[in-house]
Design a protein around this motif. Structure first.
Motif, mmCIF file in Angstrom:
data_model
loop_
_atom_site.group_PDB
_atom_site.id
_atom_site.type_symbol
_atom_site.label_atom_id
_atom_site.label_comp_id
_atom_site.label_asym_id
_atom_site.label_seq_id
_atom_site.Cartn_x
_atom_site.Cartn_y
_atom_site.Cartn_z
ATOM 1 N N SER A 1 2.461 -14.253 -5.125
ATOM 2 C CA SER A 1 2.923 -15.384 -5.907
ATOM 3 C C SER A 1 4.045 -16.102 -5.171
ATOM 4 C CB SER A 1 3.396 -14.940 -7.289
ATOM 5 O OG SER A 1 4.511 -14.068 -7.186
ATOM 6 N N GLY A 2 4.356 -17.300 -5.635
ATOM 7 C CA GLY A 2 5.379 -18.102 -5.005
ATOM 8 C C GLY A 2 4.783 -19.317 -4.324
ATOM 9 N N ILE A 3 5.589 -19.976 -3.509
ATOM 10 C CA ILE A 3 5.116 -21.132 -2.758
ATOM 11 C C ILE A 3 4.417 -20.632 -1.511
ATOM 12 C CG2 ILE A 3 5.778 -23.246 -1.569
ATOM 13 C CD1 ILE A 3 8.185 -23.405 -3.442
ATOM 14 N N ILE A 4 3.114 -20.767 -1.499
ATOM 15 C CA ILE A 4 2.281 -20.221 -0.432
ATOM 16 C C ILE A 4 1.338 -21.297 0.078
ATOM 17 C CG2 ILE A 4 0.503 -18.537 0.155
ATOM 18 C CD1 ILE A 4 1.710 -16.721 -2.028
ATOM 19 N N SER A 5 1.349 -21.492 1.373
ATOM 20 C CA SER A 5 0.425 -22.444 1.984
ATOM 21 C C SER A 5 -0.827 -21.768 2.519
ATOM 22 C CB SER A 5 1.113 -23.233 3.093
ATOM 23 O OG SER A 5 1.585 -22.379 4.117
ATOM 24 N N SER A 6 -0.703 -20.521 2.971
ATOM 25 C CA SER A 6 -1.856 -19.787 3.467
ATOM 26 C C SER A 6 -1.558 -18.298 3.490
ATOM 27 C CB SER A 6 -2.271 -20.259 4.866
ATOM 28 O OG SER A 6 -1.271 -19.952 5.817
ATOM 29 N N ILE A 7 -2.611 -17.509 3.359
ATOM 30 C CA ILE A 7 -2.526 -16.064 3.454
ATOM 31 C C ILE A 7 -3.536 -15.603 4.495
ATOM 32 C CG2 ILE A 7 -2.739 -13.861 2.266
ATOM 33 C CD1 ILE A 7 -2.111 -15.294 -0.337
ATOM 34 N N ASN A 8 -3.055 -14.943 5.507
ATOM 35 C CA ASN A 8 -3.948 -14.458 6.557
ATOM 36 C C ASN A 8 -4.294 -12.989 6.313
ATOM 37 O OD1 ASN A 8 -4.074 -16.967 7.905
ATOM 38 N ND2 ASN A 8 -2.109 -16.559 8.899
ATOM 39 N N ASP A 9 -3.955 -12.129 7.250
ATOM 40 C CA ASP A 9 -4.294 -10.719 7.076
ATOM 41 C C ASP A 9 -3.505 -10.088 5.940
ATOM 42 O OD1 ASP A 9 -4.684 -9.857 10.625
ATOM 43 O OD2 ASP A 9 -5.796 -11.206 9.307
ATOM 44 N N ALA B 1 -5.383 0.557 5.143
ATOM 45 C CA ALA B 1 -6.485 -0.368 5.363
ATOM 46 C C ALA B 1 -5.953 -1.773 5.539
ATOM 47 C CB ALA B 1 -7.477 -0.327 4.194
ATOM 48 N N THR B 2 -6.681 -2.581 6.290
ATOM 49 C CA THR B 2 -6.350 -3.993 6.437
ATOM 50 C C THR B 2 -7.605 -4.825 6.273
ATOM 51 O OG1 THR B 2 -6.612 -3.984 8.851
ATOM 52 C CG2 THR B 2 -4.410 -3.555 7.980
ATOM 53 N N ILE B 3 -7.399 -6.091 5.933
ATOM 54 C CA ILE B 3 -8.510 -7.017 5.792
ATOM 55 C C ILE B 3 -8.055 -8.394 6.253
ATOM 56 C CG2 ILE B 3 -7.941 -7.459 3.362
ATOM 57 C CD1 ILE B 3 -10.987 -7.810 2.882
ATOM 58 N N THR B 4 -8.859 -9.028 7.085
ATOM 59 C CA THR B 4 -8.528 -10.352 7.585
ATOM 60 C C THR B 4 -8.911 -11.415 6.567
ATOM 61 O OG1 THR B 4 -10.655 -10.752 8.669
ATOM 62 C CG2 THR B 4 -8.996 -9.521 9.924
ATOM 63 N N SER B 5 -8.508 -12.644 6.845
ATOM 64 C CA SER B 5 -8.858 -13.745 5.960
ATOM 65 C C SER B 5 -10.364 -13.950 5.891
ATOM 66 C CB SER B 5 -8.173 -15.032 6.419
ATOM 67 O OG SER B 5 -8.570 -15.385 7.737
ATOM 68 N N VAL C 1 -8.665 7.982 5.555
ATOM 69 C CA VAL C 1 -9.242 7.425 4.335
ATOM 70 C C VAL C 1 -10.624 6.839 4.548
ATOM 71 C CG1 VAL C 1 -6.929 6.919 3.487
ATOM 72 C CG2 VAL C 1 -8.275 5.105 4.577
ATOM 73 N N LYS C 2 -11.125 6.850 5.756
ATOM 74 C CA LYS C 2 -12.447 6.296 6.039
ATOM 75 C C LYS C 2 -13.515 6.990 5.210
ATOM 76 C CE LYS C 2 -11.629 4.685 10.761
ATOM 77 N NZ LYS C 2 -11.944 4.889 12.192
ATOM 78 N N GLY C 3 -14.366 6.192 4.610
ATOM 79 C CA GLY C 3 -15.435 6.727 3.789
ATOM 80 C C GLY C 3 -15.046 6.973 2.352
ATOM 81 N N ARG C 4 -13.756 6.886 2.039
ATOM 82 C CA ARG C 4 -13.287 7.126 0.678
ATOM 83 C C ARG C 4 -12.640 5.900 0.043
ATOM 84 N NH1 ARG C 4 -9.310 10.592 -0.217
ATOM 85 N NH2 ARG C 4 -8.366 10.362 1.861
ATOM 86 N N PHE C 5 -11.950 5.095 0.836
ATOM 87 C CA PHE C 5 -11.244 3.922 0.329
ATOM 88 C C PHE C 5 -11.950 2.648 0.775
ATOM 89 C CE2 PHE C 5 -6.696 5.892 0.145
ATOM 90 C CZ PHE C 5 -7.188 6.933 -0.623
ATOM 91 N N THR C 6 -11.843 1.617 -0.045
ATOM 92 C CA THR C 6 -12.405 0.316 0.275
ATOM 93 C C THR C 6 -11.399 -0.779 -0.047
ATOM 94 O OG1 THR C 6 -14.658 1.083 -0.230
ATOM 95 C CG2 THR C 6 -14.300 -1.296 -0.101
ATOM 96 N N ILE C 7 -11.121 -1.621 0.927
ATOM 97 C CA ILE C 7 -10.225 -2.745 0.713
ATOM 98 C C ILE C 7 -11.055 -4.013 0.523
ATOM 99 C CG2 ILE C 7 -9.954 -3.246 3.182
ATOM 100 C CD1 ILE C 7 -7.038 -4.021 2.577
ATOM 101 N N SER C 8 -10.592 -4.885 -0.354
ATOM 102 C CA SER C 8 -11.259 -6.161 -0.587
ATOM 103 C C SER C 8 -10.218 -7.190 -1.001
ATOM 104 C CB SER C 8 -12.348 -6.027 -1.659
ATOM 105 O OG SER C 8 -11.796 -5.626 -2.900
ATOM 106 N N ARG C 9 -10.633 -8.449 -1.047
ATOM 107 C CA ARG C 9 -9.688 -9.494 -1.430
ATOM 108 C C ARG C 9 -10.398 -10.605 -2.177
ATOM 109 N NH1 ARG C 9 -7.072 -11.634 3.940
ATOM 110 N NH2 ARG C 9 -6.292 -13.338 2.601
ATOM 111 N N ASP C 10 -9.633 -11.288 -3.009
ATOM 112 C CA ASP C 10 -10.093 -12.455 -3.733
ATOM 113 C C ASP C 10 -9.117 -13.568 -3.391
ATOM 114 O OD1 ASP C 10 -10.637 -14.497 -5.591
ATOM 115 O OD2 ASP C 10 -11.315 -13.066 -7.094
ATOM 116 N N ASN C 11 -9.510 -14.434 -2.488
ATOM 117 C CA ASN C 11 -8.601 -15.468 -2.005
ATOM 118 C C ASN C 11 -8.192 -16.447 -3.105
ATOM 119 O OD1 ASN C 11 -8.580 -14.457 0.635
ATOM 120 N ND2 ASN C 11 -10.394 -15.642 1.200
ATOM 121 N N ALA C 12 -9.103 -16.742 -4.007
ATOM 122 C CA ALA C 12 -8.792 -17.661 -5.090
ATOM 123 C C ALA C 12 -7.701 -17.101 -5.996
ATOM 124 C CB ALA C 12 -10.041 -17.979 -5.901
ATOM 125 N N LYS C 13 -7.704 -15.791 -6.174
ATOM 126 C CA LYS C 13 -6.704 -15.140 -7.008
ATOM 127 C C LYS C 13 -5.493 -14.659 -6.219
ATOM 128 C CE LYS C 13 -9.957 -13.505 -10.517
ATOM 129 N NZ LYS C 13 -10.483 -12.317 -11.236
#
Length: 120
Positions: A25-33, A49-53, A63-75
């Motif tokens: 949250s806040g004033i954000i122009s872009s979110i990358n990794d 874990a990391t996830i790119t744009s 954590v491989k095989g057990r954890f999953t990272i994801s993102r919702d850019n709109a949210k």
């Protein structure tokens, strides 16, 4: 000011699952990794874990095989689905994001952390 707020931590039994969320949250122009890191008692902070744009992901070996990272850019939110949790996963989990705010320069931001405790 940019803020990252984690949620979803708690106490679970070994073998159980949790889903963590991190909202920017806040004033954000872009979110990358974006990513998740954790720090267990007596240990250094480590990569979870990391996830790119563009949605490319990578995971720490533990954590491989057990954890999953994801993102919702709109949210402006990144998630961490944690399955088959082990006692060794007990740690404070921190959200990380490379975010541009008032200027085009991307900076590294951290959340306050959320506690995950796995009982055995």
């Amino acid at each position: 000011q940019v803020q990252l707020v984690e949620s979803g931590g708690g106490l679970v039994q070994a073998g159980g699952s949790l889903r963590l969320s991190c909202a920017a949250s806040g004033i954000i122009s872009s979110i990358n990794d974006m990513g998740w890191y954790r720090q267990a008692p007596g240990k250094q902070r480590e990569l979870v874990a990391t996830i790119t744009s563009g949605g490319s992901t990578n995971y720490g070996d533990s954590v491989k095989g057990r954890f999953t990272i994801s993102r919702d850019n709109a949210k402006r939110t990144v998630y961490l689905q944690m399955n088959n949790l082990k006692s060794e996963d007990t740690a404070v989990y921190y959200c990380n994001g490379h975010i541009a705010s008032y200027t085009p320069l991307t900076r590294d931001y951290w959340g306050q952390g959320t506690q995950v405790t796995v009982s055995s």
